[in-house]
Design a protein around this motif. Structure first.
Motif, PDB file in Angstrom:
ATOM      1  N   ARG A  58       0.827  -1.210   0.000  1.00 40.44           N
ATOM      2  CA  ARG A  58       0.000   0.000   0.000  1.00 40.44           C
ATOM      3  C   ARG A  58       0.861   1.259   0.000  1.00 40.44           C
ATOM      4  O   ARG A  58       0.479   2.293  -0.552  1.00 40.44           O
ATOM      5  N   ARG A  59       2.027   1.183   0.624  1.00 39.05           N
ATOM      6  CA  ARG A  59       2.920   2.346   0.641  1.00 39.05           C
ATOM      7  C   ARG A  59       3.384   2.715  -0.760  1.00 39.05           C
ATOM      8  O   ARG A  59       3.749   3.856  -1.025  1.00 39.05           O
ATOM      9  N   ARG A  60       3.390   1.738  -1.670  1.00 40.72           N
ATOM     10  CA  ARG A  60       3.889   1.970  -3.020  1.00 40.72           C
ATOM     11  C   ARG A  60       2.819   2.504  -3.964  1.00 40.72           C
ATOM     12  O   ARG A  60       3.130   2.925  -5.072  1.00 40.72           O
ATOM     13  N   VAL A  61       1.557   2.431  -3.533  1.00 39.14           N
ATOM     14  CA  VAL A  61       0.467   2.840  -4.411  1.00 39.14           C
ATOM     15  C   VAL A  61       0.209   4.336  -4.248  1.00 39.14           C
ATOM     16  O   VAL A  61      -0.058   4.797  -3.141  1.00 39.14           O
ATOM     17  N   PRO A  62       0.296   5.125  -5.310  1.00 41.59           N
ATOM     18  CA  PRO A  62       0.007   6.552  -5.179  1.00 41.59           C
ATOM     19  C   PRO A  62      -1.453   6.766  -4.823  1.00 41.59           C
ATOM     20  O   PRO A  62      -2.317   5.971  -5.188  1.00 41.59           O
ATOM     21  N   GLU A  63      -1.739   7.860  -4.095  1.00 39.16           N
ATOM     22  CA  GLU A  63      -3.114   8.139  -3.702  1.00 39.16           C
ATOM     23  C   GLU A  63      -3.975   8.464  -4.907  1.00 39.16           C
ATOM     24  O   GLU A  63      -5.183   8.198  -4.902  1.00 39.16           O
ATOM     25  N   ALA A  64      -3.395   9.055  -5.931  1.00 34.45           N
ATOM     26  CA  ALA A  64      -4.149   9.403  -7.130  1.00 34.45           C
ATOM     27  C   ALA A  64      -3.252   9.251  -8.348  1.00 34.45           C
ATOM     28  O   ALA A  64      -2.039   9.388  -8.269  1.00 34.45           O
ATOM     29  N   VAL A  65      -3.888   8.930  -9.482  1.00 34.80           N
ATOM     30  CA  VAL A  65      -3.149   8.817 -10.733  1.00 34.80           C
ATOM     31  C   VAL A  65      -4.013   9.451 -11.816  1.00 34.80           C
ATOM     32  O   VAL A  65      -5.235   9.320 -11.818  1.00 34.80           O
ATOM     33  N   GLU A  66      -3.371  10.184 -12.724  1.00 36.22           N
ATOM     34  CA  GLU A  66      -4.108  10.859 -13.801  1.00 36.22           C
ATOM     35  C   GLU A  66      -3.418  10.609 -15.125  1.00 36.22           C
ATOM     36  O   GLU A  66      -2.216  10.871 -15.280  1.00 36.22           O
ATOM     37  N   VAL A  67      -4.169  10.066 -16.085  1.00 32.18           N
ATOM     38  CA  VAL A  67      -3.629   9.751 -17.399  1.00 32.18           C
ATOM     39  C   VAL A  67      -4.694  10.055 -18.447  1.00 32.18           C
ATOM     40  O   VAL A  67      -5.851   9.625 -18.317  1.00 32.18           O
ATOM     41  N   ASN A  68      -4.313  10.801 -19.470  1.00 33.96           N
ATOM     42  CA  ASN A  68      -5.170  11.011 -20.634  1.00 33.96           C
ATOM     43  C   ASN A  68      -6.572  11.497 -20.256  1.00 33.96           C
ATOM     44  O   ASN A  68      -7.583  11.005 -20.756  1.00 33.96           O
ATOM     45  N   GLY A  69      -6.641  12.453 -19.329  1.00 29.43           N
ATOM     46  CA  GLY A  69      -7.919  13.037 -18.954  1.00 29.43           C
ATOM     47  C   GLY A  69      -8.713  12.275 -17.927  1.00 29.43           C
ATOM     48  O   GLY A  69      -9.801  12.701 -17.525  1.00 29.43           O
ATOM     49  N   VAL A  70      -8.198  11.136 -17.498  1.00 34.03           N
ATOM     50  CA  VAL A  70      -8.890  10.318 -16.491  1.00 34.03           C
ATOM     51  C   VAL A  70      -8.092  10.370 -15.193  1.00 34.03           C
ATOM     52  O   VAL A  70      -6.906  10.033 -15.174  1.00 34.03           O
ATOM     53  N   ARG A  71      -8.749  10.808 -14.117  1.00 33.63           N
ATOM     54  CA  ARG A  71      -8.106  10.889 -12.810  1.00 33.63           C
ATOM     55  C   ARG A  71      -8.769   9.905 -11.859  1.00 33.63           C
ATOM     56  O   ARG A  71      -9.994   9.892 -11.717  1.00 33.63           O
ATOM     57  N   MET A  72      -7.932   9.062 -11.218  1.00 36.14           N
ATOM     58  CA  MET A  72      -8.428   8.108 -10.232  1.00 36.14           C
ATOM     59  C   MET A  72      -7.871   8.462  -8.864  1.00 36.14           C
ATOM     60  O   MET A  72      -6.649   8.523  -8.687  1.00 36.14           O
ATOM     61  N   ASP A  73      -8.754   8.699  -7.919  1.00 39.33           N
ATOM     62  CA  ASP A  73      -8.364   8.843  -6.521  1.00 39.33           C
ATOM     63  C   ASP A  73      -8.541   7.470  -5.903  1.00 39.33           C
ATOM     64  O   ASP A  73      -9.656   7.037  -5.617  1.00 39.33           O
ATOM     65  N   LEU A  74      -7.429   6.759  -5.741  1.00 39.68           N
ATOM     66  CA  LEU A  74      -7.494   5.354  -5.349  1.00 39.68           C
ATOM     67  C   LEU A  74      -7.967   5.177  -3.918  1.00 39.68           C
ATOM     68  O   LEU A  74      -8.670   4.211  -3.607  1.00 39.68           O
ATOM     69  N   ALA A  75      -7.585   6.088  -3.033  1.00 41.79           N
ATOM     70  CA  ALA A  75      -7.987   5.963  -1.634  1.00 41.79           C
ATOM     71  C   ALA A  75      -9.483   6.226  -1.464  1.00 41.79           C
ATOM     72  O   ALA A  75     -10.183   5.495  -0.759  1.00 41.79           O
ATOM     73  N   ALA A  76      -9.986   7.259  -2.130  1.00 39.53           N
ATOM     74  CA  ALA A  76     -11.402   7.612  -2.013  1.00 39.53           C
ATOM     75  C   ALA A  76     -12.276   6.856  -3.011  1.00 39.53           C
ATOM     76  O   ALA A  76     -13.503   6.958  -2.946  1.00 39.53           O
ATOM     77  N   ARG A  77     -11.635   6.128  -3.941  1.00 37.67           N
ATOM     78  CA  ARG A  77     -12.345   5.369  -4.980  1.00 37.67           C
ATOM     79  C   ARG A  77     -13.260   6.287  -5.785  1.00 37.67           C
ATOM     80  O   ARG A  77     -14.445   5.993  -6.009  1.00 37.67           O
ATOM     81  N   ARG A  78     -12.711   7.410  -6.237  1.00 34.94           N
ATOM     82  CA  ARG A  78     -13.440   8.363  -7.069  1.00 34.94           C
ATOM     83  C   ARG A  78     -12.736   8.479  -8.415  1.00 34.94           C
ATOM     84  O   ARG A  78     -11.503   8.425  -8.496  1.00 34.94           O
ATOM     85  N   VAL A  79     -13.525   8.666  -9.461  1.00 31.65           N
ATOM     86  CA  VAL A  79     -12.987   8.789 -10.818  1.00 31.65           C
ATOM     87  C   VAL A  79     -13.558  10.046 -11.461  1.00 31.65           C
ATOM     88  O   VAL A  79     -14.772  10.298 -11.391  1.00 31.65           O
ATOM     89  N   GLN A  80     -12.683  10.826 -12.077  1.00 36.21           N
ATOM     90  CA  GLN A  80     -13.104  11.992 -12.854  1.00 36.21           C
ATOM     91  C   GLN A  80     -12.605  11.839 -14.283  1.00 36.21           C
ATOM     92  O   GLN A  80     -11.468  11.417 -14.511  1.00 36.21           O
ATOM     93  N   VAL A  81     -13.473  12.173 -15.228  1.00 38.89           N
ATOM     94  CA  VAL A  81     -13.117  12.131 -16.640  1.00 38.89           C
ATOM     95  C   VAL A  81     -13.283  13.539 -17.194  1.00 38.89           C
ATOM     96  O   VAL A  81     -14.387  14.097 -17.162  1.00 38.89           O
ATOM     97  N   ASP A  82     -12.183  14.117 -17.651  1.00 37.41           N
ATOM     98  CA  ASP A  82     -12.180  15.496 -18.155  1.00 37.41           C
ATOM     99  C   ASP A  82     -12.813  16.459 -17.147  1.00 37.41           C
ATOM    100  O   ASP A  82     -13.578  17.364 -17.508  1.00 37.41           O
ATOM    101  N   GLY A  83     -12.509  16.234 -15.870  1.00 37.08           N
ATOM    102  CA  GLY A  83     -12.971  17.116 -14.808  1.00 37.08           C
ATOM    103  C   GLY A  83     -14.340  16.805 -14.250  1.00 37.08           C
ATOM    104  O   GLY A  83     -14.776  17.449 -13.285  1.00 37.08           O
ATOM    105  N   HIS A  84     -15.034  15.812 -14.814  1.00 35.62           N
ATOM    106  CA  HIS A  84     -16.378  15.480 -14.350  1.00 35.62           C
ATOM    107  C   HIS A  84     -16.366  14.094 -13.690  1.00 35.62           C
ATOM    108  O   HIS A  84     -15.840  13.132 -14.262  1.00 35.62           O
ATOM    109  N   GLU A  85     -16.977  14.002 -12.508  1.00 34.07           N
ATOM    110  CA  GLU A  85     -16.971  12.733 -11.784  1.00 34.07           C
ATOM    111  C   GLU A  85     -17.914  11.734 -12.430  1.00 34.07           C
ATOM    112  O   GLU A  85     -19.020  12.081 -12.860  1.00 34.07           O
TER     113      GLU A  85
END
Length: 220
Positions: A116-143
């Motif tokens: 778990r220490r190695r997993v970033p809290e959030a990752v963003e690629v090609n307009g898709v942002r994943m907040d892994l801890a909160a389990r939220r996804v945004q696509v082009d700024g929209h959840e």
């Protein structure tokens, strides 16, 4: 990917099976030089390292990895329970230390904590942002709302952005069952995921199908 350096098959085999059941890929080696070689290849998220390896013991393996600048987490296993041995192992660069005999459930909990220490809290690629801890996804700024398996599927793909992830690897990591490869489960979830991330049509897809192999999340 977990590298398990353990020369006792009575420990290596059940531990390897337990890790694979939880969706981790596992490489098993039985001596120190092999552990150093595999760790040097890259792509290793955690090294479970037996202190008493033949040819090159775990302490020396750990020291050489650290001196070479390798920062992967190291969980050391030892048959010695003396506090001095623990201190020596930690000084050599180990992140955690477990004495044999150990309870498998406790060891797996330690492994999960280190990973778990190695997993970033959030990752963003090609307009898709994943907040892994909160389990939220945004696509082009929209959840967007994803079901549990859709979220895990996107996580596996986006954490390997730009790389092809095989169908077997996805089924193992998301469904923990590579035997599903003959079903349409994965393809249906890919289709649903594509629609939710605005990827249902057009040539420039975020998720590409690599026929006969698997899928790739395009980095740009």
């Amino acid at each position: 990917m977990v590298l398990l350096a353990e020369d006792d098959p009575a420990i290596a085999e059940p531990l390897s099976r337990a890790l694979e059941r939880e969706g981790y890929q596992v490489i098993v080696v039985i001596d120190g030089p092999a552990a150093l070689h595999e760790a040097a290849q890259g792509g290793i998220d955690l090294l479970v390292l037996d202190l008493g390896l033949p040819d090159l013991d775990g302490l020396e393996v750990c020291r050489r990895l650290r001196s070479a600048g390798r920062d992967l987490p190291v969980l050391m296993l030892t048959a010695r329970a003396d506090e001095v041995d623990f201190v020596v192992g930690l000084d050599a660069g180990a992140d955690d230390y477990v004495a044999k005999p150990f309870r498998l459930a406790e060891l797996m909990a330690r492994i999960r904590a280190l990973l778990r220490r190695r997993v970033p809290e959030a990752v963003e690629v090609n307009g898709v942002r994943m907040d892994l801890a909160a389990r939220r996804v945004q696509v082009d700024g929209h959840e967007v709302q994803l079901a549990n398996k859709e979220f895990e599927l996107l996580r596996v793909l986006i954490q390997h952005a730009g790389q092809v992830v095989s169908r077997d690897e996805i089924l193992t990591q998301v469904w923990h069952d590579p035997e599903l490869k003959g079903s349409k489960t994965l393809d249906m979830h890919i289709s649903w995921l594509r629609r939710k991330i605005g990827d249902s049509s057009g040539r420039e897809r975020r998720i590409s199908t690599v026929r006969g192999v698997g899928f790739r999340f395009n980095a740009d």
